[in-house]
Design a protein around this motif. Structure first.
Motif, short mmCIF file in Angstrom:
data_model
loop_
_atom_site.label_atom_id
_atom_site.label_comp_id
_atom_site.label_asym_id
_atom_site.label_seq_id
_atom_site.Cartn_x
_atom_site.Cartn_y
_atom_site.Cartn_z
N PRO A 21 0.83 -1.21 0.00
CA PRO A 21 0.00 0.00 0.00
C PRO A 21 0.87 1.26 0.00
CG PRO A 21 -0.67 -1.51 1.75
CD PRO A 21 0.62 -2.03 1.19
N SER A 22 0.44 2.23 -0.77
CA SER A 22 1.12 3.53 -0.78
C SER A 22 0.10 4.60 -1.15
CB SER A 22 2.30 3.53 -1.76
OG SER A 22 1.85 3.41 -3.08
N PRO A 23 0.34 5.80 -0.69
CA PRO A 23 -0.59 6.89 -1.02
C PRO A 23 -0.47 7.25 -2.50
CG PRO A 23 1.32 7.78 0.09
CD PRO A 23 1.46 6.29 0.13
N ALA A 24 -1.55 7.78 -3.04
CA ALA A 24 -1.52 8.29 -4.41
C ALA A 24 -1.05 9.74 -4.36
CB ALA A 24 -2.90 8.20 -5.04
N LEU A 25 -0.09 10.07 -5.18
CA LEU A 25 0.44 11.43 -5.24
C LEU A 25 0.02 12.09 -6.55
CD1 LEU A 25 4.08 10.84 -3.94
CD2 LEU A 25 2.11 11.67 -2.65
N PRO A 26 -0.09 13.40 -6.56
CA PRO A 26 -0.39 14.09 -7.81
C PRO A 26 0.68 13.78 -8.87
CG PRO A 26 -0.53 15.60 -5.95
CD PRO A 26 0.02 14.32 -5.43
N LEU A 27 0.28 13.61 -10.08
CA LEU A 27 1.12 13.31 -11.24
C LEU A 27 1.71 11.90 -11.23
CD1 LEU A 27 3.11 16.66 -11.59
CD2 LEU A 27 1.06 15.97 -12.86
N VAL A 28 1.96 11.34 -10.07
CA VAL A 28 2.60 10.02 -9.98
C VAL A 28 1.57 8.92 -9.77
CG1 VAL A 28 4.31 8.64 -8.73
CG2 VAL A 28 4.68 11.08 -9.03
N GLY A 30 -0.62 6.13 -7.53
CA GLY A 30 -0.31 5.18 -6.46
C GLY A 30 0.78 4.20 -6.87
N HIS A 31 0.88 3.14 -6.11
CA HIS A 31 1.88 2.08 -6.35
C HIS A 31 3.29 2.65 -6.42
CE1 HIS A 31 -1.47 -0.58 -7.01
NE2 HIS A 31 -1.90 0.16 -8.01
N LEU A 32 3.62 3.50 -5.45
CA LEU A 32 4.90 4.21 -5.47
C LEU A 32 6.10 3.27 -5.40
CD1 LEU A 32 4.01 7.24 -3.17
CD2 LEU A 32 4.00 7.11 -5.66
N TRP A 33 6.01 2.21 -4.60
CA TRP A 33 7.15 1.30 -4.47
C TRP A 33 7.45 0.62 -5.80
CZ3 TRP A 33 10.14 2.04 -0.59
CH2 TRP A 33 9.62 2.51 0.62
N ALA A 34 6.41 0.16 -6.47
CA ALA A 34 6.60 -0.50 -7.77
C ALA A 34 7.16 0.47 -8.80
CB ALA A 34 5.28 -1.09 -8.25
N LYS A 35 6.60 1.66 -8.84
CA LYS A 35 7.06 2.65 -9.82
C LYS A 35 8.51 3.07 -9.56
CE LYS A 35 2.47 4.35 -10.93
NZ LYS A 35 1.50 5.44 -10.78
N ALA A 36 8.86 3.24 -8.30
CA ALA A 36 10.24 3.62 -7.97
C ALA A 36 11.22 2.49 -8.33
CB ALA A 36 10.36 3.95 -6.48
N ALA A 37 10.85 1.26 -8.02
CA ALA A 37 11.73 0.13 -8.35
C ALA A 37 11.87 -0.03 -9.86
CB ALA A 37 11.19 -1.15 -7.72
#
Length: 132
Positions: A21-28, A30-37
């Protein structure tokens, strides 16, 4: 065995990260961990070969899309699906290496865990007559 197990393992890692789970950010979003990796993985490939970067970016996008779709519509939780597939794929990898009589390369250098998918992509490129 590599052609089945390596992509499955790669997909499962993306699926595990999508499951966090991760918060949804503007422009980016959700799924921050997956997107960062994925971004860091693609940076690694970009430093090695731009054509491989393109192929791996398409593969990463497909894995992310599939994981997102399974998360939204599967009967089981995504992490559970990935856990079963991940375990089976690693068993397959070690059985294959035992049959082959060679130790997995990543036992010498963990960097080979990220090289494996690109190694398969390079084989696809060679088969298609594309330089990388």
């Amino acid at each position: 065995i590599h052609w089945i197990c390596v992509p499955t393992i790669f997909f499962c890692v993306v699926g595990f990260l999508v499951s966090i789970p991760s918060p949804a950010l503007p422009l980016v979003g959700g799924h921050l961990w997956a997107k960062a990796a994925i971004a860091l993985t693609l940076l690694y490939y970009a430093k090695r070969s731009m054509p491989l970067l393109v192929g791996m970016a398409v593969w990463c996008a497909f894995c992310f899309w599939l994981a997102h779709g399974l998360e939204a519509g599967a009967t089981w939780p995504l992490w559970a699906i990935c856990l079963v597939l991940f375990t089976l794929a690693w068993v397959g990898q070690f059985v294959g290496h035992h049959i082959e009589g060679k130790k997995p390369s990543f036992l010498k250098d963990v960097q080979f865990l990220i090289v494996g998918p690109a190694w398969l992509m390079a084989k696809v490129y060679r088969r298609l007559g594309l330089s990388y």
